[in-house]
Design an enzyme around this catalytic site. Sequence first.
Site, short mmCIF file in Angstrom:
data_model
loop_
_atom_site.label_atom_id
_atom_site.label_comp_id
_atom_site.label_asym_id
_atom_site.label_seq_id
_atom_site.Cartn_x
_atom_site.Cartn_y
_atom_site.Cartn_z
CD GLU A 213 -37.66 73.88 -7.36
OE1 GLU A 213 -38.63 73.21 -6.94
OE2 GLU A 213 -37.51 75.08 -7.09
CB CYS A 251 -41.39 66.88 -8.68
SG CYS A 251 -41.58 68.41 -9.61
#
Length: 480
Positions: A213, A251
Amino acid sequence: MEHSADGLEQLSVVRRCFESGKTRSLSWRKSQLKALQRLLVEREKDIFRVLKEDLGKHQAEAFRDEVGFLGKSVDYHIANLDKWVTPTKISIPLLGFPSTAQLVQEPLGVVLVLSTWNFPIALSLEPLIGAISAGNAVVIKPSELAPSSSAFLATNIPLFMDNEAVKVIQGGPDMGEKLLGHKWDKIFFTGSPRVGRVVMTAAAKHLTPVTLELGGKSPCIVDSISGSGDREVMVKRIIGGKWGSCNGQACLAIDYLLVEEKFTTTLVDLLKTTMKTLVSEPEHISKIVNKHHFERLCSLLDDPLVASSVVHGGSIDHEKMYIEPTILIDPPLNSEIMVREIFGPLLPIITLKKIEDSIDFIKGRPKPLVIYAFTNNEALKKKIVEETSSGGITFNDTLIQYVCDTIPFGGIGQSGFGKYHGKFSFDTFSHGKPVVRRSFLTEFSFRYPPWDEDKLQLLRYCYKFDYLRIILHYLGLKKY
């Protein structure tokens, strides 16, 4: 859990625990998930405290993004686990008649979770939820950049959960490197693409499956939506998607906006007005995590051409490591702020002749974790879906996709690969093992040599038409 290299000796304890078969038990899995529920409830104030110390998060933000999010996730897993672990039936073609088949979910084994600092509790425990649901043993290495959160996990996980099956090992990059030198059955990493490459390289030695991720520069396309009410909502959601979640240090935060030239002034005015209400006070947004990241963000504004593009904010308090929420218009596309992921409170706006040009702009850059787009133009929505590639797309909102248990969360290309949340977390940490059972009742000789033209024709019919399976299906004999 030990805070030094001695903690590595405990890895054999985790491996033996998994090999004993204890973690495969459905009752054990549920007991661990319920223990995690209790931790979140009984230690909520402590979690708020450590997130305040590490990141300056307000309790409301900490609950929304970490405590509440995790509690909801645990509830979802407990409610659905019986269904997920139940083997699913698979149909068998004519050549296998009479046979039955099932897809049986089995745990991968011993899992390493390498979490990051911006959501230090959520990004450590959300993968843990999936790994435990799937029946694995787990080692968590929290980020040393959130030391209070890391210490909290190391202290409290052993108090609530099975200390043979779930371990927390603290340390810096050297400890991460040592952990990666061991053999794992799965590695789950959240962080930067640079470190992601290191993780993949280490995993390749043992052919260990990896979920990465990674994030990236997530764009937000802003169409000139009509209606003052809709515009007000849109601007709130943009501000929330940039500064309202860890102050842009996320993110899935908006990295930059793509806007038509004719709408830019209107949008900036709306942003300025609404920002005064939502993010003008430092106590309502998270702090920059440390001096290194503060100086990195300051350096993005050192370029005179970038500094001259600032139209709002830009003030810096070096003593308090505070950067005012800042808007820039058309900084140079080859500048660091437009090449690297910003991960902070700076928001560039790139102006376009027409909003459709945003698609080519996005396609010319690495694939982002998410594309946000505010528009009521259905033709534009269709083009964005069909012509761009990203981990996901969210129309007319930001961040909401992250808290949906029914939606997979993950990237593509440079923004990562693999997905989790809800059932997708269970699947990420499971192996779907097909189990086929065949009877001795019937045998088809055309499956075997010596070959001839008749056998070839029979094989053609079997593969192309498979009439028997269709007939049996309609007769209710679905097990075949």
